[in-house]
Design an enzyme around this catalytic site. Structure first.
Site, PDB file in Angstrom:
ATOM      1  N   ALA A  50       0.817  -1.211   0.000  1.00 46.85           N
ATOM      2  CA  ALA A  50       0.000   0.000   0.000  1.00 46.85           C
ATOM      3  C   ALA A  50       0.853   1.265   0.000  1.00 46.85           C
ATOM      4  O   ALA A  50       1.271   1.738  -1.048  1.00 46.85           O
ATOM      5  CB  ALA A  50      -0.968  -0.031   1.179  1.00 46.85           C
ATOM      6  N   ARG A  51       1.137   1.809   1.174  1.00 44.35           N
ATOM      7  CA  ARG A  51       1.954   3.003   1.314  1.00 44.35           C
ATOM      8  C   ARG A  51       2.896   2.838   2.498  1.00 44.35           C
ATOM      9  O   ARG A  51       2.520   2.296   3.540  1.00 44.35           O
ATOM     10  CB  ARG A  51       1.084   4.252   1.517  1.00 44.35           C
ATOM     11  CG  ARG A  51       0.313   4.690   0.279  1.00 44.35           C
ATOM     12  CD  ARG A  51       1.256   5.187  -0.809  1.00 44.35           C
ATOM     13  NE  ARG A  51       0.564   5.715  -1.983  1.00 44.35           N
ATOM     14  CZ  ARG A  51       0.248   4.998  -3.061  1.00 44.35           C
ATOM     15  NH1 ARG A  51       0.532   3.701  -3.097  1.00 44.35           N
ATOM     16  NH2 ARG A  51      -0.358   5.573  -4.095  1.00 44.35           N
ATOM     17  N   GLU A  57      10.656   7.087  -2.082  1.00 44.46           N
ATOM     18  CA  GLU A  57      10.863   6.273  -3.276  1.00 44.46           C
ATOM     19  C   GLU A  57      11.518   7.117  -4.364  1.00 44.46           C
ATOM     20  O   GLU A  57      11.064   8.243  -4.605  1.00 44.46           O
ATOM     21  CB  GLU A  57       9.521   5.718  -3.778  1.00 44.46           C
ATOM     22  CG  GLU A  57       8.881   4.761  -2.785  1.00 44.46           C
ATOM     23  CD  GLU A  57       7.610   4.100  -3.317  1.00 44.46           C
ATOM     24  OE1 GLU A  57       7.259   4.325  -4.513  1.00 44.46           O
ATOM     25  OE2 GLU A  57       6.957   3.374  -2.557  1.00 44.46           O
ATOM     26  N   HIS A  91       8.074  -1.000  -5.734  1.00 43.21           N
ATOM     27  CA  HIS A  91       6.701  -0.545  -6.018  1.00 43.21           C
ATOM     28  C   HIS A  91       6.222  -1.099  -7.366  1.00 43.21           C
ATOM     29  O   HIS A  91       5.747  -0.360  -8.233  1.00 43.21           O
ATOM     30  CB  HIS A  91       6.617   0.980  -6.003  1.00 43.21           C
ATOM     31  CG  HIS A  91       5.269   1.474  -5.548  1.00 43.21           C
ATOM     32  ND1 HIS A  91       5.109   2.536  -4.700  1.00 43.21           N
ATOM     33  CD2 HIS A  91       4.011   1.038  -5.827  1.00 43.21           C
ATOM     34  CE1 HIS A  91       3.823   2.738  -4.471  1.00 43.21           C
ATOM     35  NE2 HIS A  91       3.131   1.836  -5.142  1.00 43.21           N
ATOM     36  N   VAL A  92       6.317  -2.416  -7.514  1.00 39.08           N
ATOM     37  CA  VAL A  92       5.961  -3.059  -8.781  1.00 39.08           C
ATOM     38  C   VAL A  92       4.889  -4.136  -8.623  1.00 39.08           C
ATOM     39  O   VAL A  92       4.535  -4.802  -9.596  1.00 39.08           O
ATOM     40  CB  VAL A  92       7.207  -3.705  -9.443  1.00 39.08           C
ATOM     41  CG1 VAL A  92       8.203  -2.644  -9.873  1.00 39.08           C
ATOM     42  CG2 VAL A  92       7.875  -4.721  -8.504  1.00 39.08           C
ATOM     43  N   SER A  93       4.334  -4.304  -7.435  1.00 41.06           N
ATOM     44  CA  SER A  93       3.406  -5.419  -7.207  1.00 41.06           C
ATOM     45  C   SER A  93       2.173  -5.352  -8.090  1.00 41.06           C
ATOM     46  O   SER A  93       1.559  -6.384  -8.388  1.00 41.06           O
ATOM     47  CB  SER A  93       2.985  -5.480  -5.733  1.00 41.06           C
ATOM     48  OG  SER A  93       2.315  -4.290  -5.349  1.00 41.06           O
TER      49      SER A  93
END
Length: 320
Positions: free
Chosen positions: A232-233, A262, A281-283
């Protein structure tokens, strides 16, 4: 219709072509205008604006003219947008592309859990050392999963993990029965129930209520040997508490796909934490992502033109 494109300059031509071809039959009078700067946005004053949660879009939303009626964000996350406009109703509608990443993120979680249960990192080290070392492995079947966030991503996660024998419950804004979960709890119950689960997965939207929700108290309350995954974050997690829980062996593993900063800086202590899988951050990324996002845009445009409810409308007062 005048439609503004708020993309970074290097992406403008690509998105102009894709969006024009997606909407040309729905909107025969469509005119796209470059809104990659605030100056251009003010000059063109479009009725609709489409863009990523980029600097260009954020600049356009800082005191927009009243002509603006609808903003379509080509991503699921909205925390930067809502950080600019606040949590009060606004004179324009906002939509995102939530739901298109659900399948990819469910696969990501499945891969992460198998990575840890089947000790794939360990066997990768053995191969590098040319060492034959047999080891007992874990399994997913019979384990319990807490899905924090019961939206489209959370529901698909529950379905996928149920197929391999994992029992899933969820945390959501509104408790109560909802497929595919055996039970849905309110957010306030998290510290008291988190210790009942083998896996804890975070797919919550970032709001004032969820910022810092995975505090030291909550992380310490997790079951010994549990695995924590956040797609999420980064602002939801106490990084130092997670580092301590992994270093001490309280948690068997964790995977982070989102971070406060990031790209993750080279000097971040997270890089050196044992049993922590880091992905950039590629999910939710996959080959057909743009096609699905454009399909959402088209469906929303069709609804907008007919006066019907927009299918992925966001309500600032809720935070999602």
């Amino acid at each position: 219709m005048k439609l503004g494109l708020a993309f970074d300059p290097g992406q403008y031509a690509y998105w102009q072509e894709r969006i024009t071809s997606t909407l040309c039959d729905l909107v025969p009078d469509l005119v796209t205008v470059d809104c990659s700067t605030r100056e251009a946005f003010d000059r063109h004053a479009p009725e609709v604006i489409v863009g990523h949660e980029s600097e260009a879009l954020i600049a356009c939303l800082q005191g927009p003219p009243t002509r603006l009626k609808w903003v379509q964000i080509m991503s699921a996350g909205l925390d930067r947008t809502l950080g600019v406009i606040g949590n009060a109703p606004v004179p324009f509608r906002i939509t995102n592309v939530r739901g298109i990443h659900a399948e990819a993120m469910a696969e990501y979680l499945l891969a992460v859990l198998l990575y840890f249960e089947k000790r794939l990192g360990f066997f990768g080290e053995c191969k590098a050392q040319k060492r034959w070392s047999r080891s007992s492995l874990g399994q997913l079947a019979g384990k319990r999963l807490l899905v924090c966030g019961a939206g489209g991503i959370g529901r698909r996660v529950g379905e996928v993990l149920a197929a391999v024998g994992v029992e899933a419950e969820a945390i959501a804004r509104t408790p109560g029965p909802r497929a595919p979960f055996n039970r849905i709890h309110g957010l306030a119950t998290l510290p008291g129930i988190v210790g009942e689960f083998d896996y804890v997965f975070c797919a919550l939207p970032l709001t004032t209520a969820t910022r810092g929700v995975f505090s030291r108290e909550v992380i310490q309350a997790m079951r010994p040997g549990a695995i924590f995954v956040n797609i999420a974050r980064g602002e939801m997690v106490d990084d130092q508490a997670l580092i301590d829980a992994l270093a001490s062996g309280q948690l068997a593993g964790a995977a982070l796909d989102a971070f406060r900063d990031e790209p993750l800086p080279p000097d971040s202590p997270l890089w050196d934490v044992p049993n922590l899988l880091i992905t950039p951050h590629v999910s939710g990324r996959f080959g057909a992502g743009h096609e699905l996002g454009l399909a959402v845009l088209r469906d929303n445009m069709s609804a907008y033109l007919s006066g019907a409810p927009l299918i992925t409308e966001v309500f600032p007062e809720r935070g999602y």
